[in-house]
Design a protein around this motif. Structure first.
Motif, PDB file in Angstrom:
ATOM      1  N   ASP A   1       7.430 -59.003   6.273  1.00 22.78           N
ATOM      2  CA  ASP A   1       6.929 -58.429   7.597  1.00 22.78           C
ATOM      3  C   ASP A   1       6.924 -57.012   7.566  1.00 22.78           C
ATOM      4  O   ASP A   1       5.917 -56.310   8.245  1.00 22.78           O
ATOM      5  CB  ASP A   1       7.684 -59.168   8.998  1.00 22.78           C
TER       6      ASP A   1
ATOM      7  N   LEU B   1       3.988 -56.218   5.384  1.00 24.67           N
ATOM      8  CA  LEU B   1       2.728 -56.252   6.027  1.00 24.67           C
ATOM      9  C   LEU B   1       2.296 -55.294   7.265  1.00 24.67           C
ATOM     10  O   LEU B   1       1.183 -54.888   7.423  1.00 24.67           O
ATOM     11  CB  LEU B   1       2.419 -57.909   6.529  1.00 24.67           C
TER      12      LEU B   1
ATOM     13  N   SER C   1       7.849 -63.068  16.222  1.00 28.61           N
ATOM     14  CA  SER C   1       7.096 -64.363  16.085  1.00 28.61           C
ATOM     15  C   SER C   1       7.508 -65.267  17.079  1.00 28.61           C
ATOM     16  O   SER C   1       7.086 -66.548  16.916  1.00 28.61           O
ATOM     17  CB  SER C   1       7.397 -64.796  14.462  1.00 28.61           C
TER      18      SER C   1
ATOM     19  N   LYS D   1       3.666 -61.296  15.933  1.00 33.51           N
ATOM     20  CA  LYS D   1       3.244 -60.591  14.704  1.00 33.51           C
ATOM     21  C   LYS D   1       1.751 -61.396  14.472  1.00 33.51           C
ATOM     22  O   LYS D   1       1.789 -62.525  14.263  1.00 33.51           O
ATOM     23  CB  LYS D   1       4.534 -61.197  13.759  1.00 33.51           C
ATOM     24  N   PRO D   2       0.723 -60.464  13.977  1.00 37.88           N
ATOM     25  CA  PRO D   2      -0.299 -61.016  13.763  1.00 37.88           C
ATOM     26  C   PRO D   2      -0.591 -61.692  12.505  1.00 37.88           C
ATOM     27  O   PRO D   2       0.200 -61.321  11.316  1.00 37.88           O
ATOM     28  CB  PRO D   2      -1.378 -59.983  13.879  1.00 37.88           C
ATOM     29  N   SER D   3      -1.474 -62.730  12.215  1.00 38.49           N
ATOM     30  CA  SER D   3      -1.704 -63.396  10.852  1.00 38.49           C
ATOM     31  C   SER D   3      -2.952 -62.658  10.319  1.00 38.49           C
ATOM     32  O   SER D   3      -3.255 -62.998   9.281  1.00 38.49           O
ATOM     33  CB  SER D   3      -1.842 -64.753  11.201  1.00 38.49           C
ATOM     34  N   ASN D   4      -3.562 -61.946  11.010  1.00 34.98           N
ATOM     35  CA  ASN D   4      -4.776 -61.119  10.461  1.00 34.98           C
ATOM     36  C   ASN D   4      -4.615 -59.596  10.519  1.00 34.98           C
ATOM     37  O   ASN D   4      -4.097 -59.051  11.449  1.00 34.98           O
ATOM     38  CB  ASN D   4      -5.959 -61.523  11.494  1.00 34.98           C
ATOM     39  N   LEU D   5      -4.859 -59.091   9.509  1.00 42.26           N
ATOM     40  CA  LEU D   5      -4.526 -57.396   9.432  1.00 42.26           C
ATOM     41  C   LEU D   5      -5.331 -56.712  10.319  1.00 42.26           C
ATOM     42  O   LEU D   5      -4.792 -55.757  10.744  1.00 42.26           O
ATOM     43  CB  LEU D   5      -4.978 -57.038   8.042  1.00 42.26           C
ATOM     44  N   ASP D   6      -6.284 -57.238  10.608  1.00 41.37           N
ATOM     45  CA  ASP D   6      -7.287 -56.576  11.570  1.00 41.37           C
ATOM     46  C   ASP D   6      -6.447 -56.476  12.992  1.00 41.37           C
ATOM     47  O   ASP D   6      -6.601 -55.413  13.654  1.00 41.37           O
ATOM     48  CB  ASP D   6      -8.617 -57.521  11.743  1.00 41.37           C
TER      49      ASP D   6
END
Lengths: 137, 524
Positions: free
Chosen positions: A14, A17, A92, A113-118
């Protein structure tokens, strides 16, 4: 102007990321890493005692060993030297109870916490707002 | 041989065959002859009939001429003759001065008569016994009546005893309490002991007395003649306790006060019945307790399972999120060839689908765990809001929503909203292949219960598959045709069930689908 962010998270993936998300957004603060609430507090107190600059903002996870996110923020807010540093949660846990408690203790935000980097754009925005609210000493 | 009083009694005119007649004063003759209901006859010392009244002739069927001089035994039954009663009766009369009796006598035609008789000796002036007088009254008819009464009484008594019923009769005015043999036994009274209401009451277990008094008082108050039913316990001399059921019927004297003057009742031993009642009550209590324990442990197990599902799905999300994000990072790195890029896209899509599934599981466990907070909910308004959102999500679609307004129910707003959203999203999804569509929400009475429905004219489904409709992760369509997780209807079913309602569907392939549901607070 140095931008110092204290990032407290025990999950190496994490951390990586999040830093990736930051760099994709062009956000490159000086990041101090701590793996749990205890390590983070120790670091803050050491820096304070050594008159080293304190971070402008703290980003913390919720579930961590030893001292978890909520305990960490509680201790932080009890310490007059540190209580003014703004804190945001990146976690999360979608539990409403955790979110309510975090905001009640004075956290500036509570983000999943996002799952998409955007989606890190949103996080970066929130952190920058925190930093603006507390100019570096 | 004939004495002064042994003259024959006859209505023949004077100057007949028997000189003695003239000796009987006319007055006495008339008296005797007027006793038509009585046979008056005399016999000499050898018990030969010496006079015979008209009443005797009528009663026994012998004319005076044929009976005079015959033995008195002629009037006795062979059984009595065998016992020498025809002789002893007069011997006793002689000894005691008079003798009365009740016995069978025989008529000339052989018919038997039940008679009351009075015999006494005839003495002359010097006190010498000359013979006997016998007066006989025919009681055959009365005896028949008495016998039938006694028989029916006996039958009643026998029936009562055979059914274990005892009877009692309490004359409140005199205080007398009469108990049948069986009733005496039930209350533990000795065979010939005197009985009183006080004694009877004392036999009753003290805790049960108040209830009896209460029953009586309630009946007095109403002054009704309904039977009073009471069940209570009686302690026997040996300490044994017996359950008794009493039916009592009060009788009032309109002139007397508020209380009845007499109570008549029955008593029956219900000890065995009570014992089995108490036993089955015990068994029932035990069963109830076990059911409660099982329910509690099941509820706990369910809760644990739901908590587990929640945290498990939560923990499953973290690695998935990383798979998605790192795949994205690789793709964005731009160092892959076209084939690898496609694989990584698929990895991302698969992870995304799993993430969605986990989301649904989390929702499902929330739907099951979240406590219900019932308020008044306007279903029509909720549907209107969701419909507007759906339309906004795809403005180019031609879908007509027909919504019944003012459909209000009592239920949990959040949960009902989730249920309606799922039903409407389904309708929206399964009409997506049609150029135009109609989605309807409304209510109607079905089998007397208010039911609500969401109807579409979309793809529908085969009713043979309807059994799978509400199962978790069950899908009736190809993912390529209509994407989904198969959780939605399972969630709707749980929400309806939590509202103590029922959900069912009606559909045809390419003929649309209608989902009906009921809620507990409606139509009852």
């Amino acid at each position: 102007m140095r931008q110092i962010l204290l990032f407290v998270d025990d999950d190496h993936d994490d951390v990586q990321l999040t830093l990736l998300g930051f760099s994709q957004q062009g956000f490159k603060p000086e990041v101090i890493l701590a793996r749990d609430g205890k390590e983070a507090l120790d670091r803050l107190i050491t820096d304070y005692s050594a008159s080293r600059p304190l971070p402008q903002a703290i980003l913390t996870d919720l579930k961590m060993p030893r001292v978890d996110g909520l305990q960490f923020v509680r201790l932080l807010k009890e310490d007059p030297r540190l209580r003014d540093i703004p804190v945001g949660f990146l976690t999360s846990s979608g539990s409403e109870a955790d979110k309510t408690e975090a905001l009640r203790m004075g956290a500036c935000f509570y983000m999943l916490k996002p799952s998409n980097l955007d989606d890190y754009a949103e996080l970066v925005k929130l952190i920058q707002e925190m930093m603006r609210s507390r100019p570096p000493k | 041989m004939r004495g002064r009083f042994s003259g024959r009694i006859s209505n023949r005119p004077a100057g007949g065959r028997h000189k003695t007649f003239r000796r009987i004063p006319e007055f006495h003759r008339l008296v005797v002859e007027s006793l038509t209901d009585y046979a008056v006859l005399t016999a000499d010392k050898d018990l030969k009939i010496s006079s015979w009244s008209g009443g005797a002739a009528t009663m026994f069927g012998y004319k005076e001429s044929e009976i005079i001089g015959q033995s008195l035994s002629l009037l006795f039954t062979p059984e009595d003759i065998a016992l020498k009663i025809d002789k002893s009766e007069f011997a006793d009369a002689l000894k005691k001065g008079r003798m009365d009796d009740e016995r069978w006598h025989v008529r000339k035609d052989g018919r038997k008569l039940w008679c009351y008789g009075l015999s006494f000796p005839l003495k002359d002036a010097s006190g010498t016994v000359r013979g006997f007088v016998k007066l006989i009254r025919d009681d055959t008819q009365r005896k028949a009546k008495d016998d039938s009464l006694r028989e029916s009484e006996e039958r009643v008594r026998l029936a009562a005893e055979l059914t274990g019923l005892g009877t009692w009769d309490h004359d409140i005015a005199t205080g007398a309490l009469k108990l049948s043999r069986h009733a005496r036994r039930l209350f533990g009274f000795k065979k010939n002991a005197r009985t009183s209401y006080k004694q009877l009451f004392a036999a009753i277990v003290p805790e049960d007395r108040a209830e009896i008094s209460k029953s009586f008082q309630a009946s007095w108050k109403k002054k009704g003649d309904d039977a009073i039913l009471m069940e209570y316990r009686v302690t026997m001399e040996d300490g044994a306790v017996r359950w008794i059921r009493t039916m009592a019927k009060p009788f009032y004297d309109p002139k007397a006060g508020k209380e009845p003057v007499r109570i008549i009742g029955t008593v029956v031993d219900i000890t065995d019945r009570k014992k089995s009642e108490l036993d089955s009550a015990k068994v029932n209590t035990e069963l109830e307790k076990r059911v409660k324990e099982r329910t509690t442990s099941l509820t706990n197990a369910n809760k644990e399972l739901e908590t587990f599902a929640y945290s498990a799905s939560h923990d499953l999300r973290a690695p998935l999120r990383k798979i998605e994000a790192f795949s994205q990072a690789i793709l964005q790195g731009g160092k892959l060839d076209a084939g690898d890029e496609q694989y990584f896209s698929r990895i991302r899509a698969a992870a995304g689908h799993m993430d969605h599934l986990i989301d649904e599981i989390l929702n499902l466990s929330r739907v099951t765990q979240q406590p219900i907070a019932p308020v008044s909910v306007d279903l029509g308004a909720l549907v209107g809001r969701i419909a507007a959102e759906l339309k906004q999500s795809a403005p180019s679609r031609k879908v007509k929503f027909v919504i019944e307004r003012g459909v209000k129910v009592h239920g949990d707003r959040d949960l009902l909203s989730i249920a309606l959203r799922n039903l409407l999203e389904n309708a929206w999804k399964f009409t997506s292949k049609h150029a135009e569509a109609r989605i309807e929400f409304g209510s109607k009475l079905i089998e007397g219960q208010k039911s609500y429905f969401v109807r579409d004219d979309g793809a529908g489904f085969d009713m043979q598959m309807a059994g799978k409709l509400f199962g978790d992760f069950q899908r009736l369509h190809q993912e390529d045709d209509f994407p989904g997780t198969g959780i939605g209807l399972g969630m709707v079913e749980r929400i309806i069930r939590r509202h103590k309602g029922r959900i069912w569907a009606d559909a045809h392939v390419e003929g649309g689908a209608t989902f009906f549901f009921t809620l507990y607070s409606e139509g009852k």
